[in-house]
Motif scaffolding. Structure first.
Motif, PDB file in Angstrom:
ATOM      1  N   GLU A 195     -12.435  -5.448   7.024  1.00 49.95           N
ATOM      2  CA  GLU A 195     -11.515  -5.087   7.832  1.00 49.95           C
ATOM      3  C   GLU A 195     -12.177  -4.374   9.057  1.00 49.95           C
ATOM      4  O   GLU A 195     -13.024  -3.284   8.706  1.00 49.95           O
ATOM      5  CB  GLU A 195     -10.960  -4.117   7.186  1.00 49.95           C
TER       6      GLU A 195
ATOM      7  N   ILE B 247      -9.378 -11.351   7.348  1.00 53.57           N
ATOM      8  CA  ILE B 247      -8.649 -11.848   6.269  1.00 53.57           C
ATOM      9  C   ILE B 247      -8.074 -13.415   6.161  1.00 53.57           C
ATOM     10  O   ILE B 247      -8.147 -13.891   5.100  1.00 53.57           O
ATOM     11  CB  ILE B 247      -7.719 -10.635   5.732  1.00 53.57           C
TER      12      ILE B 247
ATOM     13  N   ILE C 115      -5.839   0.976   4.281  1.00 51.91           N
ATOM     14  CA  ILE C 115      -6.490   0.663   5.452  1.00 51.91           C
ATOM     15  C   ILE C 115      -6.228   1.759   6.430  1.00 51.91           C
ATOM     16  O   ILE C 115      -7.255   2.153   7.159  1.00 51.91           O
ATOM     17  CB  ILE C 115      -6.034  -0.593   6.005  1.00 51.91           C
TER      18      ILE C 115
ATOM     19  N   ALA D  49     -17.794  -6.862   9.735  1.00 50.51           N
ATOM     20  CA  ALA D  49     -16.517  -7.415   9.301  1.00 50.51           C
ATOM     21  C   ALA D  49     -16.370  -8.994   9.666  1.00 50.51           C
ATOM     22  O   ALA D  49     -15.829  -9.852   8.988  1.00 50.51           O
ATOM     23  CB  ALA D  49     -15.279  -6.867   9.602  1.00 50.51           C
TER      24      ALA D  49
ATOM     25  N   SER E 280      -5.242  -8.609   9.223  1.00 50.53           N
ATOM     26  CA  SER E 280      -6.218  -8.739  10.171  1.00 50.53           C
ATOM     27  C   SER E 280      -6.885 -10.118  10.256  1.00 50.53           C
ATOM     28  O   SER E 280      -6.549 -11.029   9.069  1.00 50.53           O
ATOM     29  CB  SER E 280      -7.738  -7.800   9.809  1.00 50.53           C
TER      30      SER E 280
END
Length: 324
Positions: A269, A49, A235, A127, A46
C-alpha cells in the motif's frame, strides 16, 4: 501462497500436496469472484492491489499443472487410467482456471486504467514492487495451460488457431513481464538506500495507534463491506502511525525502534499524501455520521496542502453512495 506450498509439499508428500491443492481450488472458486467484484466497484482500492488481483487463479493453474503429473512413487503408472483422469478431471479444471486467469487480467488492466490519475501522482515506493511479478506469474499459468493442451487433449479437439493465439499471447506476456520486472527491480535498487538508511532525528515521531484520529473517533473498528465508498480504516490508521523501523542513533551510538513516515509505503500500500489522507478520513467520518476529530497540528497541515481548494465531502460521499 497455499498453491505454491502445495507444489513443494507434493514433491515429497503427494497426499498432503493433493489436499492443499484441493483447498487452493476451493478458495479460488469461492473467493476470487468476490475479489473481482471489489476491484471492479471499489475505486478506493489501491492500484497495486488491483494489479496483483490477476495472480489468484494463475497460481492455482500453475500448481494444478504440476500436481497432475505422476509422482515419483508411480514408476509405472497405468497410462490409460492416467490419461482418463487427466482428460475428465484435470483438463476441464484447468480450462476453468484459465478462463478465470483471463478475467483476472482484464480486471487488473481495468483497475489500472480507472486509477491511472492516482498512479501518475505517486512517486516510486516499495509498494510498486507489486508491479514486477504478476505478469510473469500470469505468463507461467498460460504456459502451463498450453502444455496441458499439447499433452492431454486430442489433436482434433484443439483448434490450431487457439494454439497460435495462446502462443502469441504467451510471448507478449513474457516480453512485457520481463521488461516490467527489470524496470521495477532496477528502480527499486536505485531507491533502496533511501528506504534503508532513514534519518529520523528531525522528525516528530507519529502518534501511537490509540492516539490517532481514527482511533479517537472510534472508526477503526468500522467493518469492511463488499462495495464501500471509503478507504479501509486500518489503512488510514497506518498512514498516521507510520512504520516501526530500527534507526541508528548517531548521538548515543546505538540502535532504537522508532516510528516514521519517511518510508513511503506500508507493504503493498503506497502512503497517502497529507491532503489525500485528510480527504479520505473526513469521507469515512461523514459516512459514519461522526464529527471530525482534529488532532494538534492537523489544522496547519490541512492549510499547507498544495492545491488549497476546499472539497465538498458531502457531495463526494453522495455520489459514491449512489454508485453503490
Amino acid at each position: 501462497g497455499i498453491g505454491l506450498c502445495a507444489v513443494k509439499i507434493w514433491f515429497y508428500y503427494p497426499l498432503s500436496g493433493h489436499f492443499l491443492i484441493a483447498i487452493t481450488l476451493i478458495m479460488t472458486f469461492l473467493f476470487y469472484p468476490i475479489c473481482l467484484i471489489r476491484v471492479a466497484l471499489n475505486e478506493k482500492m489501491s492500484a497495486t492491489i488491483c494489479w496483483m488481483n490477476m495472480m489468484g487463479p494463475a497460481v492455482s493453474l500453475y500448481s494444478l499443472a504440476i500436481i497432475m503429473e505422476p509422482t515419483f512413487q508411480q514408476e509405472r503408472p497405468d497410462i490409460n487410467h492416467f490419461q482418463t483422469v487427466q482428460r475428465s478431471i484435470y483438463l476441464p479444471s484447468m480450462t476453468c482456471l484459465f478462463v478465470l486467469c483471463i478475467v483476472g487480467m482484464i480486471s487488473s488492466v481495468h483497475g489500472l486504467i480507472v486509477r491511472w490519475k492516482q498512479i501518475a501522482r505517486e512517486e516510486f515506493c516499495p509498494a510498486h514492487a507489486a508491479y514486477s511479478f504478476p505478469l510473469l506469474m500470469h505468463a507461467l499459468a498460460v504456459q502451463s495451460y498450453r502444455s496441458s493442451l499439447d499433452f492431454f487433449a486430442d489433436a482434433d479437439e484443439v483448434s490450431p488457431t487457439l494454439k497460435k493465439a495462446l502462443h502469441v499471447y504467451w510471448v507478449v506476456l513474457v516480453v512485457a513481464g520481463t521488461f516490467t520486472a527489470l524496470t521495477c527491480i532496477i528502480t527499486y535498487l536505485v531507491f533502496l538506500p533511501s528506504w534503508v538508511d532513514v534519518d529520523t532525528r528531525e522528525e516528530a515521531e507519529p502518534p501511537e495507534t490509540y492516539e490517532t484520529s481514527i482511533s479517537m473517533s472510534q472508526s477503526l473498528t468500522y467493518g469492511e463491506s463488499l462495495i464501500q465508498p471509503y478507504v479501509s480504516p486500518t489503512i488510514l490508521q497506518a498512514n498516521e502511525t507510520g512504520i516501526l523501523i530500527v534507526s541508528y542513533d548517531y548521538q548515543n551510538s546505538w540502535c532504537d525502534l522508532v516510528r516514521t513516515l519517511r518510508i513511503p509505503a506500508f507493504g503493498f500500500e503506497p502512503m497517502m499524501s497529507r491532503r489525500m489522507f485528510n480527504r479520505e478520513r473526513n469521507a469515512l467520518k461523514l459516512f459514519m455520521g461522526v464529527r471530525d476529530v482534529i488532532l494538534e497540528g492537523d489544522e496547519s497541515r490541512v492549510e499547507g496542502d498544495e492545491d488549497g481548494d476546499d472539497i465538498c465531502f458531502e457531495n463526494e460521499l453522495e455520489r459514491a453512495m449512489n454508485a453503490v
